[in-house]
Design a protein around this motif. Structure first.
Motif, PDB file in Angstrom:
ATOM      1  N   VAL A 288       5.872   9.642  10.659  1.00 62.76           N
ATOM      2  CA  VAL A 288       5.186   8.653  11.502  1.00 62.76           C
ATOM      3  C   VAL A 288       5.817   8.569  12.897  1.00 62.76           C
ATOM      4  O   VAL A 288       5.112   8.351  13.886  1.00 62.76           O
TER       5      VAL A 288
ATOM      6  N   ALA B 102       1.008  -0.754  11.806  1.00 62.48           N
ATOM      7  CA  ALA B 102       1.755  -1.204  10.625  1.00 62.48           C
ATOM      8  C   ALA B 102       3.004  -1.910  11.104  1.00 62.48           C
ATOM      9  O   ALA B 102       3.577  -1.548  12.138  1.00 62.48           O
TER      10      ALA B 102
ATOM     11  N   TRP C 181       9.117  10.201   5.340  1.00 64.93           N
ATOM     12  CA  TRP C 181       7.984   9.367   5.785  1.00 64.93           C
ATOM     13  C   TRP C 181       8.207   8.914   7.231  1.00 64.93           C
ATOM     14  O   TRP C 181       7.308   9.017   8.072  1.00 64.93           O
TER      15      TRP C 181
ATOM     16  N   ARG D 176      12.651   9.494  -0.094  1.00 64.70           N
ATOM     17  CA  ARG D 176      11.366   9.746   0.577  1.00 64.70           C
ATOM     18  C   ARG D 176      11.194   8.906   1.842  1.00 64.70           C
ATOM     19  O   ARG D 176      10.226   9.066   2.569  1.00 64.70           O
TER      20      ARG D 176
ATOM     21  N   GLN E 136       0.819  -1.213   0.000  1.00 60.62           N
ATOM     22  CA  GLN E 136       0.000   0.000   0.000  1.00 60.62           C
ATOM     23  C   GLN E 136       0.858   1.271   0.000  1.00 60.62           C
ATOM     24  O   GLN E 136       0.566   2.237   0.690  1.00 60.62           O
ATOM     25  N   GLY E 137       1.946   1.224  -0.757  1.00 68.56           N
ATOM     26  CA  GLY E 137       2.734   2.433  -0.941  1.00 68.56           C
ATOM     27  C   GLY E 137       3.782   2.704   0.122  1.00 68.56           C
ATOM     28  O   GLY E 137       4.468   3.716   0.033  1.00 68.56           O
ATOM     29  N   ILE E 138       3.911   1.857   1.130  1.00 68.46           N
ATOM     30  CA  ILE E 138       4.992   2.058   2.089  1.00 68.46           C
ATOM     31  C   ILE E 138       5.753   0.748   2.298  1.00 68.46           C
ATOM     32  O   ILE E 138       5.158  -0.315   2.201  1.00 68.46           O
TER      33      ILE E 138
END
Lengths: 169, 154
Positions: free
Chosen positions: A66, A98, A62, A58, A49-51
């Motif tokens: 978080v 996560a 990110w 990047r 899901q993009g991470i």
């Protein structure tokens, strides 16, 4: 059968199924570099899901976003970060979970060790409601989440949403 | 891609999406259909607001709402597609955002959809919104969905 807790809180040391000594502890500001290193070599095929972000430059922004809030624990082996699990607060008083285990340390029980300690940390922090989304074809992750008590609450989207409530202390 | 539909919303992300669609369309010589849908709720809110202003001689009705939506799509298109060699048509509709987009796509035989609609969760995961998801499931062709790139809200 799902485990019902109470879950163990960090710090802790355990031996994974490959016989490696794994240290689990809360992340501190000093761990940023180690986390960046782990995510820099994270298998792109295992991004979910993009991470973590695909572009190396990047990853740090990110992480800083978080790490700014919530509960973060890391697992290390020989001083290198090999896994990271987080609970990041949302605007409803809930926390999103996560977890990332470096591919070299998967299949050895480390994800399970880490998530149990994350839930233990959540109990210490009196966090009561946790949710997550998972791609429905990610069966190892789904099994892991179910085994510690997550239940599917939203199944009609591309990504399954699961949630659990921890007993208040 | 011969004729692509771009869903135009009142967001900054729409402009990035439209620019991307415009560049692709220019490259392959395709036409763009820009659609902005005003929902029944948005229409009712605006009608209420206008009715409360005394002495304003403006009749806001369904036709005006539809024209306004089309004009909005046209304005965004003129601004963003400026300088690109691409033909576009702007369409305004009133109703459900997904149903209307699918209806327009059908009417104009569009073969590709462009829509914004992935958002960031607190941990930074990109999650499909309901509208993007319904469009993907119901459109018979490729759908390009862009992620909203704003930083994770604190």
């Amino acid at each position: 059968m799902a485990e019902t807790g109470p879950f163990p809180a960090p710090p802790a040391t355990s031996t994974d199924r490959e016989g490696r000594e794994i240290v689990v502890d809360f992340a501190t500001n000093d761990d940023l570099e180690g986390l960046v290193d782990m995510y820099a070599t994270f298998d792109p095929a295992q991004r979910a899901q993009g991470i973590p972000p695909a572009h190396p430059e990047r990853i740090e922004p990110w992480l800083k976003t978080v790490l700014d809030d919530g509960v973060h624990i890391i697992a290390s082996h020989d001083g290198c970060v090999i896994a990271h699990a987080m609970l990041v607060p949302d605007s409803d008083g809930s926390h999103e979970l996560a977890i990332f285990v470096h591919q070299d340390y998967q299949g050895a029980g480390n994800g399970r060790t880490l998530i149990r300690h994350l839930l233990g940390a959540a109990q210490v922090e009196a966090i009561e409601h946790i949710w997550l989304t998972v791609e429905r074809w990610n069966l190892p992750a789904l099994e892991l989440y179910k085994s510690v008590g997550f239940e599917t609450v939203q199944a009609d989207r591309f990504d399954l949403e699961m949630a659990m409530s921890l007993p208040g202390s | 891609m011969e004729r692509a539909l771009v869903v135009v919303e009142a967001t900054a992300a729409t402009k990035d999406l439209l620019r991307e669609a415009g560049e692709l369309a220019t490259g392959v010589g395709a036409e763009l259909i820009l659609v902005h849908v005003t929902t029944e709720d948005e229409y009712a809110d605006r009608a209420d607001a206008l009715a409360k202003i005394p002495d304003v001689d403006v009749s806001y009705d369904v036709t005006r709402a539809r024209d306004g939506a089309g004009q909005f799509a046209r304005d965004v298109g003129n601004e963003v597609l400026q300088g690109l060699d691409v033909d576009f048509r702007a369409i305004g509709r009133l109703g459900d955002k997904v149903d209307e987009v699918l209806a327009v796509a059908d009417e104009f035989n569009c073969d590709h959809l462009f829509v914004t609609g992935r958002q960031r969760s607190p941990t930074g995961k990109a999650i499909f919104g309901d509208r993007a998801q319904r469009l993907i499931l119901n459109f018979n062709g490729p759908v390009t969905v862009t992620t909203v790139t704003e930083e994770t809200p604190a």
